[in-house]
Design an enzyme around this catalytic site. Structure first.
Site, PDB file in Angstrom:
ATOM      1  N   ARG A 152      16.262 -20.161 -13.924  1.00 27.82           N
ATOM      2  CA  ARG A 152      17.184 -19.338 -14.694  1.00 27.82           C
ATOM      3  C   ARG A 152      17.597 -20.110 -15.943  1.00 27.82           C
ATOM      4  O   ARG A 152      17.540 -21.330 -15.975  1.00 27.82           O
ATOM      5  CB  ARG A 152      18.419 -18.996 -13.859  1.00 27.82           C
ATOM      6  CG  ARG A 152      18.118 -18.233 -12.571  1.00 27.82           C
ATOM      7  CD  ARG A 152      19.387 -18.002 -11.779  1.00 27.82           C
ATOM      8  NE  ARG A 152      19.141 -17.237 -10.551  1.00 27.82           N
ATOM      9  CZ  ARG A 152      18.850 -17.786  -9.375  1.00 27.82           C
ATOM     10  NH1 ARG A 152      18.782 -19.112  -9.261  1.00 27.82           N
ATOM     11  NH2 ARG A 152      18.635 -17.033  -8.312  1.00 27.82           N
ATOM     12  N   LYS A 177      22.035 -20.717  -8.027  1.00 26.57           N
ATOM     13  CA  LYS A 177      23.147 -19.863  -7.629  1.00 26.57           C
ATOM     14  C   LYS A 177      23.637 -20.254  -6.243  1.00 26.57           C
ATOM     15  O   LYS A 177      22.855 -20.621  -5.370  1.00 26.57           O
ATOM     16  CB  LYS A 177      22.703 -18.390  -7.608  1.00 26.57           C
ATOM     17  CG  LYS A 177      22.796 -17.697  -8.951  1.00 26.57           C
ATOM     18  CD  LYS A 177      22.515 -16.217  -8.777  1.00 26.57           C
ATOM     19  CE  LYS A 177      22.696 -15.464 -10.096  1.00 26.57           C
ATOM     20  NZ  LYS A 177      22.434 -14.024  -9.931  1.00 26.57           N
ATOM     21  N   HIS A 249      15.076 -14.564 -19.265  1.00 23.00           N
ATOM     22  CA  HIS A 249      14.719 -14.122 -17.916  1.00 23.00           C
ATOM     23  C   HIS A 249      13.270 -13.649 -17.845  1.00 23.00           C
ATOM     24  O   HIS A 249      12.679 -13.607 -16.761  1.00 23.00           O
ATOM     25  CB  HIS A 249      15.660 -13.011 -17.460  1.00 23.00           C
ATOM     26  CG  HIS A 249      16.071 -13.147 -16.023  1.00 23.00           C
ATOM     27  ND1 HIS A 249      16.785 -14.219 -15.536  1.00 23.00           N
ATOM     28  CD2 HIS A 249      15.838 -12.354 -14.937  1.00 23.00           C
ATOM     29  CE1 HIS A 249      16.996 -14.077 -14.242  1.00 23.00           C
ATOM     30  NE2 HIS A 249      16.424 -12.962 -13.850  1.00 23.00           N
ATOM     31  N   ARG A 252      11.181 -16.331 -16.434  1.00 22.18           N
ATOM     32  CA  ARG A 252      11.315 -16.393 -14.973  1.00 22.18           C
ATOM     33  C   ARG A 252      10.427 -15.344 -14.303  1.00 22.18           C
ATOM     34  O   ARG A 252       9.732 -15.633 -13.327  1.00 22.18           O
ATOM     35  CB  ARG A 252      12.781 -16.191 -14.608  1.00 22.18           C
ATOM     36  CG  ARG A 252      13.113 -16.202 -13.125  1.00 22.18           C
ATOM     37  CD  ARG A 252      14.629 -16.203 -12.965  1.00 22.18           C
ATOM     38  NE  ARG A 252      15.081 -15.926 -11.613  1.00 22.18           N
ATOM     39  CZ  ARG A 252      15.157 -16.840 -10.656  1.00 22.18           C
ATOM     40  NH1 ARG A 252      14.776 -18.077 -10.887  1.00 22.18           N
ATOM     41  NH2 ARG A 252      15.604 -16.519  -9.452  1.00 22.18           N
ATOM     42  N   HIS A 275      15.842 -17.100  -4.583  1.00 20.52           N
ATOM     43  CA  HIS A 275      16.437 -15.829  -4.197  1.00 20.52           C
ATOM     44  C   HIS A 275      17.085 -15.964  -2.826  1.00 20.52           C
ATOM     45  O   HIS A 275      16.488 -16.515  -1.900  1.00 20.52           O
ATOM     46  CB  HIS A 275      15.370 -14.730  -4.142  1.00 20.52           C
ATOM     47  CG  HIS A 275      14.905 -14.282  -5.484  1.00 20.52           C
ATOM     48  ND1 HIS A 275      13.732 -13.583  -5.680  1.00 20.52           N
ATOM     49  CD2 HIS A 275      15.452 -14.423  -6.726  1.00 20.52           C
ATOM     50  CE1 HIS A 275      13.575 -13.318  -6.962  1.00 20.52           C
ATOM     51  NE2 HIS A 275      14.605 -13.818  -7.615  1.00 20.52           N
ATOM     52  N   TYR A 284       8.690  -7.591  -7.846  1.00 28.56           N
ATOM     53  CA  TYR A 284       7.457  -8.039  -8.489  1.00 28.56           C
ATOM     54  C   TYR A 284       6.234  -7.310  -7.933  1.00 28.56           C
ATOM     55  O   TYR A 284       5.251  -7.119  -8.633  1.00 28.56           O
ATOM     56  CB  TYR A 284       7.318  -9.555  -8.348  1.00 28.56           C
ATOM     57  CG  TYR A 284       8.463 -10.295  -8.979  1.00 28.56           C
ATOM     58  CD1 TYR A 284       8.670 -10.248 -10.348  1.00 28.56           C
ATOM     59  CD2 TYR A 284       9.380 -11.006  -8.212  1.00 28.56           C
ATOM     60  CE1 TYR A 284       9.753 -10.890 -10.943  1.00 28.56           C
ATOM     61  CE2 TYR A 284      10.453 -11.654  -8.789  1.00 28.56           C
ATOM     62  CZ  TYR A 284      10.633 -11.586 -10.155  1.00 28.56           C
ATOM     63  OH  TYR A 284      11.701 -12.215 -10.730  1.00 28.56           O
TER      64      TYR A 284
END
Length: 323
Positions: A152, A177, A249, A252, A275, A284
């Protein structure tokens, strides 16, 4: 109260710098809007002034005047909800106003396919910076590393020199995150670029990997601007880039799609990208048109499929009649 809220986020919620910066952006925009709408200076605003009408008008302003998407609007709303939830325990006298603000609903968003770069587009973008300059070499490495690792933008800008481990199994360590630490292996060409770049940086282990001329880390906004600038320059090498809105992004997403095309399963891609839920990675699969084409090639065409019911030949029917 905003200062207390910020301290609470960092102390009690262990909020990351990127999230805190996003919250700060939200309140900067809100206070600017509030002054224009009410004529009251930010220093004189009270919770009573920040009522549901003003907050609702601000959220609408983001979409109509600033051109923000519904998803961005909802992200700003989430930041405001965090503040007003905090304020409900500190300012009970304003609970009526706070309750009305908290009742403002999120806006429904459309699910869109992710945008990513093809191999040719990614190569053209990485080659766009002028490597005859210090800034160009920095930008080339940033673009290359973003596409190879799928970090990110907040993770990219927070990298330090000691985040990189060079050796028989070179790797990168980052905090993503939820303060989750993950390790990403590095390719040989990435390691070569990093080794060359280390020679141009001060030998300070905790120094930023992507500094400005002043030695401070790049901001998320600066990364977005440099990507837009290099994308415009790369159009001459790959014209299809002119049709795409390339953001941090996008790098990414490009990494994720390259892993998917290489045959990596979605569970492994989810771990790579950090994730928290594997369902997030399913986007995706929906975006991968090439994968859909390969799947279609394995399915027989309608006119090539065997008949639904067995039909005996005329010779067999005649034989059975004579029995």
């Amino acid at each position: 109260m905003l200062d207390e809220f910020e301290a609470w986020l960092l102390r009690e919620r262990s909020t990351q710098e990127g999230t805190a910066a996003a919250y700060a952006d939200t309140f900067r925009l809100l206070l600017t809007y509030a002054q224009q709408a009410t004529g009251i200076a930010p220093s004189a605003l009270t919770l009573a002034d920040l009522d549901a009408d003003l907050i609702g008008g601000f959220l609408q302003h983001l979409e109509t005047e600033r051109g923000n998407s519904a998803a961005t609007r909802n992200a700003r709303r989430a930041a405001l909800r965090s503040f007003f939830s905090y304020a409900s325990y500190r300012a009970p006298d304003a609970i009526a106003t706070i309750s009305q603000v908290l009742a403002i609903p999120a806006k429904r968003t459309k699910t869109t396919l992710v945008s990513f770069l093809t191999a040719a587009e990614a190569e053209a973008l990485i080659a766009a910076p002028d490597t005859g300059t210090w800034l160009g070499r920095r930008d080339r490495l940033l673009l290359h590393l973003g596409i190879q690792t799928g970090l990110r933008v907040s993770e990219l800008t927070s990298l330090h020199i000691d985040s990189i481990q060079i050796g028989p199994h070179s790797q990168l360590e980052c905090i993503g995150k939820g303060r989750k630490q993950r390790v990403i292996p590095l390719q040989k060409n990435t390691v070569q670029l990093l080794n060359a770049w280390f020679g141009e940086l001060p030998p300070v282990p905790d120094g930023p990997l992507f500094p400005t001329h002043a030695g401070t880390p790049l901001t998320r906004a600066a990364v977005g601007k440099l990507i837009a600038r290099h994308t415009a320059a790369a159009v001459g090498r790959c014209s299809s880039l002119a049709e795409k809105n390339v953001t941090p992004h996008t790098l990414r997403h490009t990494c994720a799609m390259s892993l998917l095309h290489a045959g990596i399963d979605t569970a492994s891609i989810a771990l790579w990208l950090g994730h928290s839920n594997i369902q997030t990675t399913q986007i995706y699969l929906h975006a991968d048109l090439e994968l859909k084409r390969r799947t279609l090639e394995r399915v027989p065409a309608v006119d090539e499929r065997p008949p639904a019911r067995y039909q005996a030949s005329d010779a067999l029917i005649a034989f059975l009649k004579n029995r």
